[in-house]
Design an enzyme around this catalytic site. Structure first.
Site, PDB file in Angstrom:
ATOM      1  CG  HIS A  85     -12.193  12.070 -15.925  1.00 25.49           C
ATOM      2  ND1 HIS A  85     -12.716  11.220 -16.579  1.00 25.49           N
ATOM      3  CD2 HIS A  85     -12.313  13.823 -17.507  1.00 25.49           C
ATOM      4  CE1 HIS A  85     -12.994  10.985 -17.491  1.00 25.49           C
ATOM      5  NE2 HIS A  85     -12.392  12.834 -17.856  1.00 25.49           N
TER       6      HIS A  85
HETATM    7  C1  UD1 Z   1     -10.712  16.560 -20.816  1.00 24.14           C
HETATM    8  C2  UD1 Z   1     -11.718  16.756 -21.479  1.00 24.14           C
HETATM    9  C3  UD1 Z   1     -12.399  15.351 -21.320  1.00 24.14           C
HETATM   10  C4  UD1 Z   1     -11.901  14.059 -21.065  1.00 24.14           C
HETATM   11  C5  UD1 Z   1     -10.486  14.494 -20.360  1.00 24.14           C
HETATM   12  C6  UD1 Z   1      -9.359  13.073 -20.080  1.00 24.14           C
HETATM   13  C7  UD1 Z   1     -12.551  18.580 -22.974  1.00 24.14           C
HETATM   14  C8  UD1 Z   1     -13.342  19.743 -22.584  1.00 24.14           C
HETATM   15  N1  UD1 Z   1     -12.337  17.635 -21.811  1.00 24.14           N
HETATM   16  O1  UD1 Z   1     -11.409  17.164 -19.450  1.00 24.14           O
HETATM   17  O2  UD1 Z   1     -13.353  15.375 -22.478  1.00 24.14           O
HETATM   18  O3  UD1 Z   1     -11.881  12.997 -20.817  1.00 24.14           O
HETATM   19  O4  UD1 Z   1      -9.315  15.733 -20.330  1.00 24.14           O
HETATM   20  O5  UD1 Z   1      -8.668  13.185 -19.211  1.00 24.14           O
HETATM   21  O6  UD1 Z   1     -12.161  18.519 -23.456  1.00 24.14           O
HETATM   22  N2  UD1 Z   1      -5.356  19.544 -14.489  1.00 24.14           N
HETATM   23  C9  UD1 Z   1      -3.584  19.614 -13.965  1.00 24.14           C
HETATM   24  N3  UD1 Z   1      -2.996  19.262 -14.453  1.00 24.14           N
HETATM   25  C10 UD1 Z   1      -3.104  18.608 -15.681  1.00 24.14           C
HETATM   26  C11 UD1 Z   1      -4.193  18.601 -16.715  1.00 24.14           C
HETATM   27  C12 UD1 Z   1      -5.487  19.342 -16.367  1.00 24.14           C
HETATM   28  O7  UD1 Z   1      -4.244  19.936 -12.642  1.00 24.14           O
HETATM   29  O8  UD1 Z   1      -2.380  18.022 -16.605  1.00 24.14           O
HETATM   30  C13 UD1 Z   1      -6.340  20.035 -13.842  1.00 24.14           C
HETATM   31  C14 UD1 Z   1      -6.706  21.753 -14.294  1.00 24.14           C
HETATM   32  O9  UD1 Z   1      -6.888  22.897 -13.254  1.00 24.14           O
HETATM   33  C15 UD1 Z   1      -7.857  21.944 -15.231  1.00 24.14           C
HETATM   34  C16 UD1 Z   1      -8.024  21.015 -14.344  1.00 24.14           C
HETATM   35  O10 UD1 Z   1      -7.730  19.163 -14.837  1.00 24.14           O
HETATM   36  O11 UD1 Z   1      -8.462  23.343 -14.937  1.00 24.14           O
HETATM   37  C17 UD1 Z   1      -9.024  20.025 -16.093  1.00 24.14           C
HETATM   38  O12 UD1 Z   1      -8.366  20.179 -17.344  1.00 24.14           O
HETATM   39  P1  UD1 Z   1      -8.999  20.404 -18.961  1.00 24.14           P
HETATM   40  O13 UD1 Z   1      -8.061  19.919 -19.706  1.00 24.14           O
HETATM   41  O14 UD1 Z   1      -9.580  21.469 -19.342  1.00 24.14           O
HETATM   42  O15 UD1 Z   1     -10.112  19.054 -18.471  1.00 24.14           O
HETATM   43  P2  UD1 Z   1     -10.640  17.863 -18.346  1.00 24.14           P
HETATM   44  O16 UD1 Z   1     -11.263  17.230 -17.105  1.00 24.14           O
HETATM   45  O17 UD1 Z   1      -8.930  16.602 -17.919  1.00 24.14           O
HETATM   46  N1  UDP Z   2      -6.144   5.920 -17.521  1.00 25.92           N
HETATM   47  C1  UDP Z   2      -4.526   5.991 -17.160  1.00 25.92           C
HETATM   48  N2  UDP Z   2      -4.232   6.218 -15.586  1.00 25.92           N
HETATM   49  C2  UDP Z   2      -5.626   6.648 -14.858  1.00 25.92           C
HETATM   50  C3  UDP Z   2      -6.982   7.213 -15.390  1.00 25.92           C
HETATM   51  C4  UDP Z   2      -6.757   6.091 -16.480  1.00 25.92           C
HETATM   52  O1  UDP Z   2      -4.198   5.376 -17.631  1.00 25.92           O
HETATM   53  O2  UDP Z   2      -4.856   6.818 -13.554  1.00 25.92           O
HETATM   54  C5  UDP Z   2      -6.375   5.457 -19.029  1.00 25.92           C
HETATM   55  C6  UDP Z   2      -6.950   4.659 -19.202  1.00 25.92           C
HETATM   56  O3  UDP Z   2      -6.262   3.272 -19.155  1.00 25.92           O
HETATM   57  C7  UDP Z   2      -7.849   4.356 -20.574  1.00 25.92           C
HETATM   58  C8  UDP Z   2      -7.769   6.169 -20.777  1.00 25.92           C
HETATM   59  O4  UDP Z   2      -6.960   6.873 -19.345  1.00 25.92           O
HETATM   60  O5  UDP Z   2      -7.204   4.239 -21.806  1.00 25.92           O
HETATM   61  C9  UDP Z   2      -8.725   6.574 -20.874  1.00 25.92           C
HETATM   62  O6  UDP Z   2      -8.481   8.663 -19.844  1.00 25.92           O
HETATM   63  P1  UDP Z   2      -9.793   9.398 -19.162  1.00 25.92           P
HETATM   64  O7  UDP Z   2     -10.621   8.898 -18.808  1.00 25.92           O
HETATM   65  O8  UDP Z   2      -8.624  10.748 -19.332  1.00 25.92           O
HETATM   66  O9  UDP Z   2     -10.718  10.116 -20.712  1.00 25.92           O
HETATM   67  P2  UDP Z   2     -12.044   9.911 -21.184  1.00 25.92           P
HETATM   68  O10 UDP Z   2     -12.139   8.371 -21.992  1.00 25.92           O
HETATM   69  O11 UDP Z   2     -12.754   9.603 -20.352  1.00 25.92           O
HETATM   70  O12 UDP Z   2     -12.595  10.824 -22.111  1.00 25.92           O
END
Ligand code: UD1
Ligand code: UDP
Length: 373
Positions: free
Chosen positions: A215
């Site tokens: 992601h």
């Molecule tokens: C964010 C964090 C990242 C973390 C990740 C965990 C920042 C800069 N990034 O990235 O560090 O590793 O969360 O998962 O804060 N979206 C949905 N539904 C949701 C949430 C998001 O559809 O519930 C989609 C939207 O199109 C959005 C995109 O995902 O634009 C990205 O979401 P965003 O929270 O901006 O960043 P992440 O990639 O999730």
């Molecule tokens: N995770 C989850 N379901 C998923 C993918 C990840 O519960 O489908 C959990 C994973 O086990 C870990 C956490 O989410 O505990 C990691 O989050 P994510 O990968 O979104 O973000 P990051 O750690 O890179 O910030």
């Protein structure tokens, strides 16, 4: 209200769980402010339910937008909430935009900030997370490091335990090697997760598949990058189950990337289902920080689709391998190497604490409060 927790993204709900349970055990009142950065049921609500976290007191429902707009909106709205509730300490987790906004809003109101998962660095300043964590660490009064390396990295930047500051909120820095709250969560929920047998439920053979999560913006956003990774995954002679983050789903659709036959997509999983899938995977292919660590803790070989990691301890004995070198991807090659790891013989130092990080964090914050508030 004594403490406020600010969360917003999936990994932060998981990091919050052990601390919320610890404060409940000690009858310390707290409130939870959810920024709404993640909002789909399976990116948010499900985690509160499965991990038994109290419902957020406030949900700001900020949602998705550009980094600046999202962080700015959060900053203004968190400030309003903090002015109303006036907590003694604000606690933030990790490195997302919700972390940065929470730390900024609190410090501008001169409320001391506690940063859980402090001191991590990738030294890749292009990453939004690197920007967020550097600023958050420098604004924080209490810093809780998951690893010895994180302690050393803070010290390199002049952030040290016992350092005194003038003014009303920084006062005296407390920098503690607390261990990792994600290890606490994993240890306390692993039995429940193991009971799920999620691989079997998906018709997969335990130890006969690889689990994939991707992601990071650096993998989804540069044109052609995700297509190239998926192509390399398609070369593997192994069934892959891919938990698809909404960001990645959007890019797959927009770029019309076709999936090879060995890849099966599943929706974002609940925490217990995810840990269950990780535990019985032959290997894990990921760019997630949390998943790399969980792979290590569960002793499952991992391939990280990045050029660097904030969790270098996982690399030392071959449990984790970086799939990018000198700007070139080597996913297939690294997966093959990872699968050859002798799991019974490989050294495995315990580097993420003893599962009592939340207790140490609670003790340190209480003792700081007793001295300064
Ligand atoms: C964010 C964090 C990242 C973390 C990740 C965990 C920042 C800069 N990034 O990235 O560090 O590793 O969360 O998962 O804060 N979206 C949905 N539904 C949701 C949430 C998001 O559809 O519930 C989609 C939207 O199109 C959005 C995109 O995902 O634009 C990205 O979401 P965003 O929270 O901006 O960043 P992440 O990639 O999730
Ligand atoms: N995770 C989850 N379901 C998923 C993918 C990840 O519960 O489908 C959990 C994973 O086990 C870990 C956490 O989410 O505990 C990691 O989050 P994510 O990968 O979104 O973000 P990051 O750690 O890179 O910030």
């Amino acid at each position: 209200m004594r403490w406020a927790f600010i969360v917003g993204a999936r990994p932060q709900f998981i990091k919050l769980a052990p601390l919320a349970h610890e404060l409940q055990r000690c009858r310390i009142p707290f409130q939870i402010i959810h920024t709404g950065q993640h909002y789909d049921d399976n990116m948010s609500r499900l985690f509160f339910e499965e991990l038994n976290i109290p419902r957020a007191d406030i949900n700001l429902n900020i949602g998705s937008m550009s980094h600046g707009a999202q962080t700015g909106e959060m900053l203004a709205r968190i400030e309003d909430s903090l002015k109303e509730k006036r907590p003694a300490i604000v606690c933030v987790f990790g490195d997302t935009n919700s972390t940065l906004a929470g730390a900024l809003a609190a410090s501008k109101l001169k409320i001391p900030v506690a940063h859980v998962e402090a001191g991590l660095r990738s030294y890749n300043f292009e990453m939004p997370e690197e920007q967020n964590r550097i600023v958050t660490d420098h604004l924080s009064t209490l810093l809780f490091c998951p690893t010895q390396k994180a302690m050393a990295q803070l010290s390199d930047e002049g952030i040290e335990d016992g350092k005194k500051y003038s003014g009303s909120y920084l006062r005296e820095r407390t920098v503690v090697l607390s261990g990792d709250v994600m290890a606490d969560a994993l240890f306390s929920f692993s039995l429940k997760a193991a009971e799920k047998r999620s691989a079997l439920a998906l018709g997969l053979e335990e130890d006969g598949y690889a689990l994939v999560t991707l992601h990071r913006a650096e993998n989804t956003d540069p044109p052609g990058r995700l297509r190239k990774i998926i192509h390399e995954l398609g070369e593997l002679q192994l069934p892959l189950v891919f938990s698809l983050h909404p960001r990645t789903e959007k890019v797959l659709r927009k770029e019309q990337i076709e999936l090879p036959e060995n890849i099966r997509i599943i929706e974002p999983q609940g925490y217990l289902e995810m840990i269950s899938l990780e535990r019985t995977a032959r290997c894990i292919i990921t760019d997630s920080g949390g998943v790399q660590k969980e792979a290590y803790l569960l002793k499952v070989p991992c391939i990280t689709v990045r050029a660097e990691t904030e969790w270098p301890e996982t690399l030392t004995h071959g449990w984790n391998r970086l799939a990018e070198r000198d700007g070139t991807l080597h996913v297939t090659e690294k997966v093959e190497e990872a699968m050859a790891l002798d799991r019974d013989k490989a050294q495995w130092p315990a580097c993420y604490g003893d599962g009592h990080a939340a207790e140490k964090i609670r003790e340190s914050i209480v003792s700081w409060e007793e001295r300064f508030l």
